[in-house]
Every structure is written in structure tokens, then in C-alpha cells.
Design a protein around this motif. Sequence first.
Motif, PDB file in Angstrom:
ATOM      1  N   GLY A 157      50.189  53.635  40.585  1.00 42.24           N
ATOM      2  CA  GLY A 157      50.100  53.200  41.972  1.00 42.24           C
ATOM      3  C   GLY A 157      48.709  53.318  42.571  1.00 42.24           C
ATOM      4  O   GLY A 157      48.334  52.518  43.438  1.00 42.24           O
ATOM      5  N   LEU A 158      47.910  54.300  42.104  1.00 46.05           N
ATOM      6  CA  LEU A 158      46.573  54.489  42.679  1.00 46.05           C
ATOM      7  C   LEU A 158      45.637  53.321  42.376  1.00 46.05           C
ATOM      8  O   LEU A 158      45.107  52.706  43.307  1.00 46.05           O
ATOM      9  CB  LEU A 158      45.976  55.818  42.199  1.00 46.05           C
ATOM     10  CG  LEU A 158      44.544  56.106  42.690  1.00 46.05           C
ATOM     11  CD1 LEU A 158      44.494  56.121  44.216  1.00 46.05           C
ATOM     12  CD2 LEU A 158      44.044  57.435  42.118  1.00 46.05           C
ATOM     13  N   PRO A 159      45.414  52.977  41.113  1.00 42.93           N
ATOM     14  CA  PRO A 159      44.525  51.814  40.872  1.00 42.93           C
ATOM     15  C   PRO A 159      45.099  50.515  41.420  1.00 42.93           C
ATOM     16  O   PRO A 159      44.338  49.632  41.838  1.00 42.93           O
ATOM     17  CB  PRO A 159      44.414  51.773  39.334  1.00 42.93           C
ATOM     18  CG  PRO A 159      45.586  52.520  38.822  1.00 42.93           C
ATOM     19  CD  PRO A 159      45.856  53.584  39.843  1.00 42.93           C
ATOM     20  N   PHE A 160      46.425  50.401  41.446  1.00 41.58           N
ATOM     21  CA  PHE A 160      47.004  49.163  41.938  1.00 41.58           C
ATOM     22  C   PHE A 160      46.884  49.031  43.449  1.00 41.58           C
ATOM     23  O   PHE A 160      46.980  47.922  43.981  1.00 41.58           O
ATOM     24  CB  PHE A 160      48.474  49.040  41.511  1.00 41.58           C
ATOM     25  CG  PHE A 160      48.743  47.769  40.760  1.00 41.58           C
ATOM     26  CD1 PHE A 160      48.522  47.705  39.397  1.00 41.58           C
ATOM     27  CD2 PHE A 160      49.168  46.626  41.413  1.00 41.58           C
ATOM     28  CE1 PHE A 160      48.735  46.529  38.699  1.00 41.58           C
ATOM     29  CE2 PHE A 160      49.376  45.447  40.739  1.00 41.58           C
ATOM     30  CZ  PHE A 160      49.164  45.399  39.374  1.00 41.58           C
ATOM     31  N   THR A 161      46.657  50.134  44.146  1.00 41.73           N
ATOM     32  CA  THR A 161      46.391  50.055  45.583  1.00 41.73           C
ATOM     33  C   THR A 161      45.119  49.248  45.829  1.00 41.73           C
ATOM     34  O   THR A 161      45.065  48.396  46.729  1.00 41.73           O
ATOM     35  CB  THR A 161      46.243  51.464  46.181  1.00 41.73           C
ATOM     36  OG1 THR A 161      47.431  52.216  45.936  1.00 41.73           O
ATOM     37  CG2 THR A 161      46.003  51.397  47.685  1.00 41.73           C
ATOM     38  N   LEU A 162      44.095  49.508  45.030  1.00 38.81           N
ATOM     39  CA  LEU A 162      42.839  48.757  45.151  1.00 38.81           C
ATOM     40  C   LEU A 162      43.042  47.285  44.775  1.00 38.81           C
ATOM     41  O   LEU A 162      42.462  46.389  45.393  1.00 38.81           O
ATOM     42  CB  LEU A 162      41.777  49.393  44.257  1.00 38.81           C
ATOM     43  CG  LEU A 162      41.462  50.868  44.535  1.00 38.81           C
ATOM     44  CD1 LEU A 162      40.455  51.402  43.533  1.00 38.81           C
ATOM     45  CD2 LEU A 162      40.956  51.048  45.960  1.00 38.81           C
ATOM     46  N   VAL A 163      43.891  47.057  43.768  1.00 43.50           N
ATOM     47  CA  VAL A 163      44.198  45.683  43.368  1.00 43.50           C
ATOM     48  C   VAL A 163      44.835  44.925  44.531  1.00 43.50           C
ATOM     49  O   VAL A 163      44.485  43.774  44.822  1.00 43.50           O
ATOM     50  CB  VAL A 163      45.133  45.675  42.139  1.00 43.50           C
ATOM     51  CG1 VAL A 163      45.660  44.267  41.866  1.00 43.50           C
ATOM     52  CG2 VAL A 163      44.401  46.211  40.912  1.00 43.50           C
ATOM     53  N   LEU A 164      45.771  45.556  45.229  1.00 48.73           N
ATOM     54  CA  LEU A 164      46.465  44.899  46.336  1.00 48.73           C
ATOM     55  C   LEU A 164      45.543  44.641  47.517  1.00 48.73           C
ATOM     56  O   LEU A 164      45.658  43.614  48.198  1.00 48.73           O
ATOM     57  CB  LEU A 164      47.673  45.740  46.791  1.00 48.73           C
ATOM     58  CG  LEU A 164      49.024  45.325  46.204  1.00 48.73           C
ATOM     59  CD1 LEU A 164      49.030  45.500  44.690  1.00 48.73           C
ATOM     60  CD2 LEU A 164      50.157  46.142  46.820  1.00 48.73           C
ATOM     61  N   LEU A 165      44.620  45.577  47.781  1.00 47.91           N
ATOM     62  CA  LEU A 165      43.663  45.361  48.871  1.00 47.91           C
ATOM     63  C   LEU A 165      42.767  44.153  48.557  1.00 47.91           C
ATOM     64  O   LEU A 165      42.504  43.319  49.432  1.00 47.91           O
ATOM     65  CB  LEU A 165      42.817  46.616  49.082  1.00 47.91           C
ATOM     66  CG  LEU A 165      43.546  47.811  49.706  1.00 47.91           C
ATOM     67  CD1 LEU A 165      42.689  49.069  49.640  1.00 47.91           C
ATOM     68  CD2 LEU A 165      43.938  47.519  51.164  1.00 47.91           C
ATOM     69  N   ALA A 166      42.320  44.065  47.315  1.00 50.51           N
ATOM     70  CA  ALA A 166      41.523  42.901  46.910  1.00 50.51           C
ATOM     71  C   ALA A 166      42.358  41.628  46.964  1.00 50.51           C
ATOM     72  O   ALA A 166      41.857  40.547  47.309  1.00 50.51           O
ATOM     73  CB  ALA A 166      40.977  43.114  45.497  1.00 50.51           C
ATOM     74  N   MET A 167      43.649  41.752  46.662  1.00 44.93           N
ATOM     75  CA  MET A 167      44.538  40.602  46.680  1.00 44.93           C
ATOM     76  C   MET A 167      44.651  40.027  48.096  1.00 44.93           C
ATOM     77  O   MET A 167      44.780  38.808  48.269  1.00 44.93           O
ATOM     78  CB  MET A 167      45.919  41.031  46.162  1.00 44.93           C
ATOM     79  CG  MET A 167      46.795  39.899  45.671  1.00 44.93           C
ATOM     80  SD  MET A 167      48.355  40.519  44.951  1.00 44.93           S
ATOM     81  CE  MET A 167      47.781  41.011  43.334  1.00 44.93           C
ATOM     82  N   CYS A 168      44.621  40.890  49.109  1.00 47.54           N
ATOM     83  CA  CYS A 168      44.677  40.413  50.501  1.00 47.54           C
ATOM     84  C   CYS A 168      43.492  39.500  50.798  1.00 47.54           C
ATOM     85  O   CYS A 168      43.651  38.426  51.404  1.00 47.54           O
ATOM     86  CB  CYS A 168      44.667  41.600  51.470  1.00 47.54           C
ATOM     87  SG  CYS A 168      46.169  42.607  51.475  1.00 47.54           S
ATOM     88  N   ILE A 169      42.299  39.935  50.371  1.00 49.59           N
ATOM     89  CA  ILE A 169      41.102  39.130  50.617  1.00 49.59           C
ATOM     90  C   ILE A 169      41.192  37.801  49.869  1.00 49.59           C
ATOM     91  O   ILE A 169      40.904  36.730  50.414  1.00 49.59           O
ATOM     92  CB  ILE A 169      39.845  39.912  50.186  1.00 49.59           C
ATOM     93  CG1 ILE A 169      39.738  41.227  50.982  1.00 49.59           C
ATOM     94  CG2 ILE A 169      38.588  39.066  50.382  1.00 49.59           C
ATOM     95  CD1 ILE A 169      38.643  42.153  50.491  1.00 49.59           C
ATOM     96  N   ALA A 170      41.595  37.865  48.593  1.00 49.85           N
ATOM     97  CA  ALA A 170      41.692  36.650  47.786  1.00 49.85           C
ATOM     98  C   ALA A 170      42.726  35.682  48.362  1.00 49.85           C
ATOM     99  O   ALA A 170      42.511  34.463  48.373  1.00 49.85           O
ATOM    100  CB  ALA A 170      42.060  37.014  46.353  1.00 49.85           C
ATOM    101  N   LEU A 171      43.838  36.219  48.850  1.00 44.61           N
ATOM    102  CA  LEU A 171      44.881  35.364  49.427  1.00 44.61           C
ATOM    103  C   LEU A 171      44.372  34.662  50.672  1.00 44.61           C
ATOM    104  O   LEU A 171      44.606  33.449  50.853  1.00 44.61           O
ATOM    105  CB  LEU A 171      46.118  36.201  49.753  1.00 44.61           C
ATOM    106  CG  LEU A 171      47.263  35.468  50.473  1.00 44.61           C
ATOM    107  CD1 LEU A 171      47.759  34.284  49.646  1.00 44.61           C
ATOM    108  CD2 LEU A 171      48.415  36.437  50.773  1.00 44.61           C
ATOM    109  N   TYR A 172      43.677  35.386  51.533  1.00 41.75           N
ATOM    110  CA  TYR A 172      43.150  34.748  52.738  1.00 41.75           C
ATOM    111  C   TYR A 172      42.137  33.663  52.373  1.00 41.75           C
ATOM    112  O   TYR A 172      42.118  32.589  52.986  1.00 41.75           O
ATOM    113  CB  TYR A 172      42.508  35.788  53.660  1.00 41.75           C
ATOM    114  CG  TYR A 172      41.990  35.152  54.937  1.00 41.75           C
ATOM    115  CD1 TYR A 172      42.879  34.772  55.942  1.00 41.75           C
ATOM    116  CD2 TYR A 172      40.628  34.904  55.111  1.00 41.75           C
ATOM    117  CE1 TYR A 172      42.415  34.150  57.094  1.00 41.75           C
ATOM    118  CE2 TYR A 172      40.166  34.299  56.256  1.00 41.75           C
ATOM    119  CZ  TYR A 172      41.060  33.925  57.249  1.00 41.75           C
ATOM    120  OH  TYR A 172      40.597  33.309  58.386  1.00 41.75           O
ATOM    121  N   MET A 173      41.315  33.925  51.373  1.00 41.08           N
ATOM    122  CA  MET A 173      40.355  32.909  50.919  1.00 41.08           C
ATOM    123  C   MET A 173      41.085  31.665  50.407  1.00 41.08           C
ATOM    124  O   MET A 173      40.709  30.530  50.719  1.00 41.08           O
ATOM    125  CB  MET A 173      39.481  33.487  49.797  1.00 41.08           C
ATOM    126  CG  MET A 173      38.509  34.563  50.253  1.00 41.08           C
ATOM    127  SD  MET A 173      37.701  35.413  48.856  1.00 41.08           S
ATOM    128  CE  MET A 173      36.771  34.052  48.135  1.00 41.08           C
TER     129      MET A 173
END
Length: 529
Positions: free
Chosen positions: A493-509
Motif C-alpha cells: 500500500g505504501l508505494p502504491f499510494t505514490l502511484v495513485l497520486l501520480a495517477m490523479c495528475i495523469a488522469l487530469y492531463m
Amino acid sequence: MPDRYNTNYETGQDNIRAWGMDLHNPVFIISGLLVLTFVIGTLVFPGEAKQAFDGSKGWSIDNFDWLFLVAGNIFVIFCAVLVLLPVGSIRIGGEDAKPEFSLTSWFAMLFAAGMGIGLMFWSVAEPAAYFSDWYGTPLNVEPGTEEAAKMALGATMFHWGLHPWAIYAVVGLSLAFFTYNKGLPLTIRSAFFPFIKDKSWGWFGHVIDVVAVMATIFGLATSLGFGAQQAASGLHYLFDLPNTINLQIAIIIGVTSVAIISVIRGLDGGVKLLSNLNMLLALALLLFVILVGAGFGIFGMIGATAIDYIENLIPLSNWIGRDDQKFYHGWTVFYWAWWISWSPFVGMFIARVSKGRTVRQFITAVLLVPTLVTIVWMSAFGGLGIEQMQAGVGELADGVSEVSLALFQMLANLPFATISSVLAIVLVLVFFITSSDSGSLVIDSITAGGKLDAPVPQRIFWATMEGVIAAVLLFGGGADALGALQAAAITVGLPFTLVLLAMCIALYMGLSHERKYVVKAGQPSASSA
């Protein structure tokens, strides 16, 4: 047609076809070897494995509690912003896309895959635990008081309401959008194409997908093992059947067998059918508890639970200067890490069944519908359990002795207890079958390079592996082995938290690109994001 990203990726370009399966190289091979290594190591050294993974889980929770809480809050706010922005009108799959499933079946599938089984396990146990201080109380309220009763339901809803579903929504919407609108494969790596373009298909993407496979299969196998223990505890409680390893493994074999049949039948004939059955059985049990237990008082319970949830939403979301460290780390941060570790599985499954919905419809449904249903469910089951504790009725009056029995102890004080308890056991098993089924479809897609329909032998392989892992670890290592498996899933869950935060930016883009080049232009664009 919606605008497609310019990409050199071709689904199946690295795949190996053998034994009737379509294996993505190297994701399938690496995932399989890591799973095998973990199982063998845990069987040989169950105590040491649990200690090692508990240590990594504790380190993640103790040192990055703030990250989990901050990220959870960001996901909720991000989803709310997308609903309000113009990008909310974008349709998954393009303007002409039509939903594959009715609203009822869609709700049933996303709810059953998301946390249906958890509600069976914790609906009574969690509020009762908070009320009696079984393992810490929310915001350090005095246990056993009226304030504790209110806080118990509010804190339970905090763990099962908007925050976890926002986590699922971010992953689900990202994968659905990049797959159906941008022509990328249905796999976690696709969400990072706006950042790194074709490098998504290299080692970075392989690592992301392998971690997603590991998190999914560990989480499902853990739940299957603990679910077998709960079902066995219920059978022992009701019929005095010996709660042995043999009974628990027999339950796992039965659940896995039905799950295999379901994955062979596919989405329409398998998951959708079982999810609809889940909802009917859950509705029957809910109505029973309301009619014979809560009565008209359920309306007051629902209102009180909703108010307690809203009132405590911000205090419980705070990560600064918390005095209730036992509750904060042992429950809230643990839950956030668990939901995030489950997000590849649940998010990808939601993406698979959500084509044809707009972004606004998707987020509204994924966040609000399960939250509202959970408020009613927790009010009925958790509220009644606390009432029995306050009145000194039944075994719950002495507090939570074993969480797997709390539901059955509450039902024991109602009329037709045996019938309702048997229904609860059946519902637990069907929920597990649905989770195993939908999880197998997700792993199939990842290990086939993002293909929507993996070969049947591949579906059978992963459904079987989930049951085998749970049964072998339960038989060879017992509670220690399952605990190690759960701790491993939480650690992811810890490394995937960073993955999900990056996913938010990519999704908005990606959504901004879609609105600029497709929606506003009214026609496909050749531009690449």
C-alpha cells in the motif's frame, strides 16, 4: 471515434502463447515466481515471515501515517473537483458509447467486488469494538458511553464511506478512460502514458503491473483464508461442527470450485449473475434485521449514523497531533493502506464494467451509492449490536471476544436466529466467490498484457491459484502464514499510494486532452498528448 494516443504499443506484442494461455512476458513469469517464492518461504518459516512482514507493515504505518491520510483526503477532493469541472461530461468510450450493463447490475458488481465481504465481517464487530475499546477508541472517547456509541458508528462509516471509494474511483476512472477513450490496454501501466509515453511498455510498466498482480492475489488469498475462518466459526457456533483446518480448507475448495465455474462463464454469465444474487441475499438479510430487530427505529438510526459521520469526517481525517494513536494507527491508517493495496483489483474491475458512463456519472455512482447503502447497512447491523451491548443482552454484552463471531452473536438474539445465520454464512461465501471471480478476471487482464478477454485456461489458472495459496498457507502455517500474507498486502500500500497520486495528475492531463481535442473540436484529433 474518440481520439487515440499515438503509441508504438501493440497488445500482445510481448506475449507467449502456451498451454492454451496468453502470457505477457515478463509480467506473468515474474509474478508467478514471486508468488511461488513467497508461498514456499512462508510455509518453511511461517513465524519468521510474519515477523518480517509485520515489521515492514509497522514501519510503513508508523512513519508514513501522514502520507496515507493526506493522500486519502486528496483523492476525495480530486473526485469532487472532477464532478464539478467541465471534464465531468466526458463519456467513457466516446460520445457514442453505450453502457454494457444496467444500472442495477452495474451497482451490484462494483459493490460486491469493492467491499461486500468486508461489510459482512465488520458490520457488527467494528462498531462494537470501538464502543467497548477492543483495540482503541476513536478520538479517545470514553468507552461504553453514549458518546462512544455515536462515535462508533461515525468512525465505522469514515472507514467504509467516501475515502475508500474515492481510492477505487481514481484507479477505476483512470483505467477506464485510458483504455476506452485513448486505445491503451487495460492494465495499470497505461495510466502513466501521459508522463512517459512509450516507456510505459518498458521495465517501469513491468514493475507497476507485477506489484499490482502481487497486491491483488495476496489481498484476495488473505480474504479467502480469513473468510473461510469466519464461515467455519459460524458453522461451529450454529451446529457445533469442529472448527478445524480441514473444515476451513473444505470451504476454500468449495468457494474456489464455484469461482472457477463462474470465470469460465465470463462477465455476463458469471460475475454479473453472482453479483445480482449477492444483492438479493444481502437485501433479504438487511430487511430481516430491520423488521425483527430495529423496526421503525431504523430511520432514526440511519439519520444518526449519517450525522455522526458528517460531524466527525474532518476530525478523523486530521493527521496532526492525534492523541488516539492506538486507534489511529491500528484502524484508520491500516484501513487506508489496505484499501490502496486493493485498489488495482477493485479499480480495474470497476473500469472493466463502466464503459458508456460519463465521468460525472461514474464518480457520483462509485462514491455516493455504496456510501449511502453502507450507512443503512451499518445502522442496522452495527446499531443493533451496540444496542444489545448497552442493554446487556447476549454474548456481545461482554464485549468483542472474536470478531468473526460478532455478526452471529448479534443475530442469535433475534427471532429465527438459525435461519438468518445460515443466510449470513451463504452470503459470506457468495461474496467471496464474487471477489475471487472478479479478481481472477483482473489478474488475467494484467498478465495477458491488458487484453479484455484472456483465454479460459488462464482464468482457471488464477482462480485456482487464489484458492491454492489460501489453502496451502492455512494448512501449513495457520494464522501466522495468513497474517504474513495480509502484512505483505498492506506493505504494498505504501508505494502504491505514490502511484495513485501520480495517477490523479495523469488522469487530469488525459481528460483535459480529451476535452480540448475531441469534445470541443467535435471530431477526432491526430494530436498526441
